[in-house]
Scaffold this motif. Structure first.
Motif, PDB file in Angstrom:
ATOM      1  N   ARG A  83      -6.533  -9.464  14.771  1.00  0.00           N
ATOM      2  CA  ARG A  83      -7.853  -8.907  14.468  1.00  0.00           C
ATOM      3  C   ARG A  83      -8.955  -9.942  14.636  1.00  0.00           C
ATOM      4  O   ARG A  83     -10.064  -9.615  15.046  1.00  0.00           O
ATOM      5  N   ALA A  84      -8.655 -11.191  14.310  1.00  0.00           N
ATOM      6  CA  ALA A  84      -9.670 -12.242  14.389  1.00  0.00           C
ATOM      7  C   ALA A  84     -10.039 -12.563  15.829  1.00  0.00           C
ATOM      8  O   ALA A  84     -11.214 -12.746  16.143  1.00  0.00           O
ATOM      9  N   PHE A  85      -9.023 -12.642  16.711  1.00  0.00           N
ATOM     10  CA  PHE A  85      -9.352 -12.894  18.121  1.00  0.00           C
ATOM     11  C   PHE A  85      -8.209 -12.473  19.029  1.00  0.00           C
ATOM     12  O   PHE A  85      -7.094 -12.960  18.904  1.00  0.00           O
ATOM     13  N   THR A  86      -8.509 -11.563  19.933  1.00  0.00           N
ATOM     14  CA  THR A  86      -7.593 -11.148  20.991  1.00  0.00           C
ATOM     15  C   THR A  86      -8.401 -11.101  22.278  1.00  0.00           C
ATOM     16  O   THR A  86      -9.470 -10.510  22.292  1.00  0.00           O
ATOM     17  N   PRO A  87      -7.923 -11.719  23.356  1.00  0.00           N
ATOM     18  CA  PRO A  87      -8.702 -11.710  24.599  1.00  0.00           C
ATOM     19  C   PRO A  87      -8.855 -10.308  25.181  1.00  0.00           C
ATOM     20  O   PRO A  87      -8.043  -9.422  24.922  1.00  0.00           O
ATOM     21  N   SER A  88      -9.876 -10.143  25.990  1.00  0.00           N
ATOM     22  CA  SER A  88     -10.125  -8.901  26.708  1.00  0.00           C
ATOM     23  C   SER A  88      -8.895  -8.502  27.510  1.00  0.00           C
ATOM     24  O   SER A  88      -8.281  -9.327  28.185  1.00  0.00           O
ATOM     25  N   LEU A  89      -8.521  -7.221  27.469  1.00  0.00           N
ATOM     26  CA  LEU A  89      -7.381  -6.751  28.248  1.00  0.00           C
ATOM     27  C   LEU A  89      -7.672  -6.846  29.744  1.00  0.00           C
ATOM     28  O   LEU A  89      -6.793  -7.206  30.531  1.00  0.00           O
ATOM     29  N   LYS A  90      -8.902  -6.576  30.159  1.00  0.00           N
ATOM     30  CA  LYS A  90      -9.243  -6.670  31.581  1.00  0.00           C
ATOM     31  C   LYS A  90      -9.045  -8.098  32.092  1.00  0.00           C
ATOM     32  O   LYS A  90      -8.527  -8.310  33.181  1.00  0.00           O
TER      33      LYS A  90
ATOM     34  N   ASP B 284      -0.642 -14.117   8.622  1.00  0.00           N
ATOM     35  CA  ASP B 284      -0.041 -12.892   9.117  1.00  0.00           C
ATOM     36  C   ASP B 284      -0.545 -12.593  10.538  1.00  0.00           C
ATOM     37  O   ASP B 284      -1.710 -12.853  10.841  1.00  0.00           O
ATOM     38  N   ARG B 285       0.308 -12.043  11.385  1.00  0.00           N
ATOM     39  CA  ARG B 285      -0.078 -11.730  12.778  1.00  0.00           C
ATOM     40  C   ARG B 285      -1.184 -10.683  12.835  1.00  0.00           C
ATOM     41  O   ARG B 285      -2.054 -10.731  13.710  1.00  0.00           O
ATOM     42  N   PHE B 286      -1.176  -9.722  11.937  1.00  0.00           N
ATOM     43  CA  PHE B 286      -2.198  -8.677  11.922  1.00  0.00           C
ATOM     44  C   PHE B 286      -3.596  -9.295  11.852  1.00  0.00           C
ATOM     45  O   PHE B 286      -4.492  -8.915  12.601  1.00  0.00           O
ATOM     46  N   PHE B 287      -3.784 -10.254  10.952  1.00  0.00           N
ATOM     47  CA  PHE B 287      -5.107 -10.870  10.802  1.00  0.00           C
ATOM     48  C   PHE B 287      -5.445 -11.786  11.973  1.00  0.00           C
ATOM     49  O   PHE B 287      -6.608 -11.879  12.376  1.00  0.00           O
ATOM     50  N   ALA B 288      -4.445 -12.428  12.547  1.00  0.00           N
ATOM     51  CA  ALA B 288      -4.685 -13.266  13.726  1.00  0.00           C
ATOM     52  C   ALA B 288      -5.141 -12.411  14.901  1.00  0.00           C
ATOM     53  O   ALA B 288      -6.110 -12.753  15.593  1.00  0.00           O
TER      54      ALA B 288
ATOM     55  N   VAL C 193      -6.579 -20.762   7.517  1.00  0.00           N
ATOM     56  CA  VAL C 193      -7.784 -19.924   7.459  1.00  0.00           C
ATOM     57  C   VAL C 193      -7.505 -18.693   6.617  1.00  0.00           C
ATOM     58  O   VAL C 193      -6.360 -18.276   6.470  1.00  0.00           O
ATOM     59  N   GLU C 194      -8.571 -18.109   6.108  1.00  0.00           N
ATOM     60  CA  GLU C 194      -8.438 -16.893   5.304  1.00  0.00           C
ATOM     61  C   GLU C 194      -8.140 -15.700   6.212  1.00  0.00           C
ATOM     62  O   GLU C 194      -8.310 -15.766   7.435  1.00  0.00           O
ATOM     63  N   ALA C 195      -7.705 -14.612   5.613  1.00  0.00           N
ATOM     64  CA  ALA C 195      -7.297 -13.422   6.369  1.00  0.00           C
ATOM     65  C   ALA C 195      -8.434 -12.834   7.202  1.00  0.00           C
ATOM     66  O   ALA C 195      -8.217 -12.400   8.325  1.00  0.00           O
ATOM     67  N   ASN C 196      -9.649 -12.806   6.669  1.00  0.00           N
ATOM     68  CA  ASN C 196     -10.785 -12.201   7.369  1.00  0.00           C
ATOM     69  C   ASN C 196     -11.915 -13.217   7.552  1.00  0.00           C
ATOM     70  O   ASN C 196     -12.934 -13.143   6.868  1.00  0.00           O
ATOM     71  N   PRO C 197     -11.754 -14.156   8.481  1.00  0.00           N
ATOM     72  CA  PRO C 197     -12.812 -15.164   8.659  1.00  0.00           C
ATOM     73  C   PRO C 197     -14.071 -14.541   9.257  1.00  0.00           C
ATOM     74  O   PRO C 197     -13.992 -13.505   9.929  1.00  0.00           O
TER      75      PRO C 197
END
Length: 174
Positions: free
Chosen positions: A144-151, A138-142, A121-125
């Motif tokens: 940014r693309a999706f990280t689950p809610s901290l709660k 890169d991990r930075f783009f991964a 996938v591209e850096a900014n899907p």
């Protein structure tokens, strides 16, 4: 003279994304280190925090109240929900949803490219793109693309016995 009001004391644990000096003994919990040990991949706690509150900045403090049964069970219910909101598609004017996966399953399916696995996938899907099993350069783009809610992650870690039941103050700075 009126009587002094009675207060119920309770603990607030401070979640630290930087684990160098954080220990459960001093009330600071290295959330990144615990999540990486449990899930096998680094967790971007600021992105997760921003999923809960999109206006939270880099130098931020946010209280996650998971002391009461209602707060905790609400977070677990949201975590176990098998319908994932991917965003608003401006072309079709509809919400894009994915069924059959929790936020955690979705996040764990996203990987980083290595020698044997090229990026897919591209850096900014686009926000509405389904990223199940996506491989980022890169991990930075991964992150940014999706990280689950901290709660939701906190509720899952409490359920697994990795964190104490209580309220958590997330403190992040750069």
């Amino acid at each position: 003279m009126p009587e002094a009001p009675e207060y119920t004391p309770y603990s607030i644990y401070v979640l630290e994304p930087h684990a160098d000096y954080a220990t459960a003994d001093n009330g600071h919990i290295p959330i990144g280190a615990i999540a990486e040990r449990v899930y096998g991949k680094p967790y971007s706690s600021l992105s997760g925090c921003q999923r809960d509150d999109e206006h939270i900045g880099n130098d931020s403090v946010k209280l996650y109240e998971l002391t009461s049964d209602d707060d905790y069970l609400e977070a677990l219910e949201a975590f176990d929900d098998t319908e994932l909101y991917l965003g608003w598609d401006s072309r079709t004017h509809e919400s894009v949803r994915k069924t059959g996966m929790t936020e955690l399953d979705y996040w764990l399916s996203i990987r980083i490219a290595d020698e044997s696995t090229p990026a897919t996938v591209e850096a900014n899907p686009p926000k509405t793109q389904d990223l199940e099993n996506a491989v980022f350069e890169d991990r930075f783009f991964a992150d940014r693309a999706f990280t689950p809610s901290l709660k939701l992650v906190l509720a899952d870690l409490i359920r697994r016995g990795e964190l104490p039941r209580g309220d958590f103050l997330f403190r992040h700075w750069w």
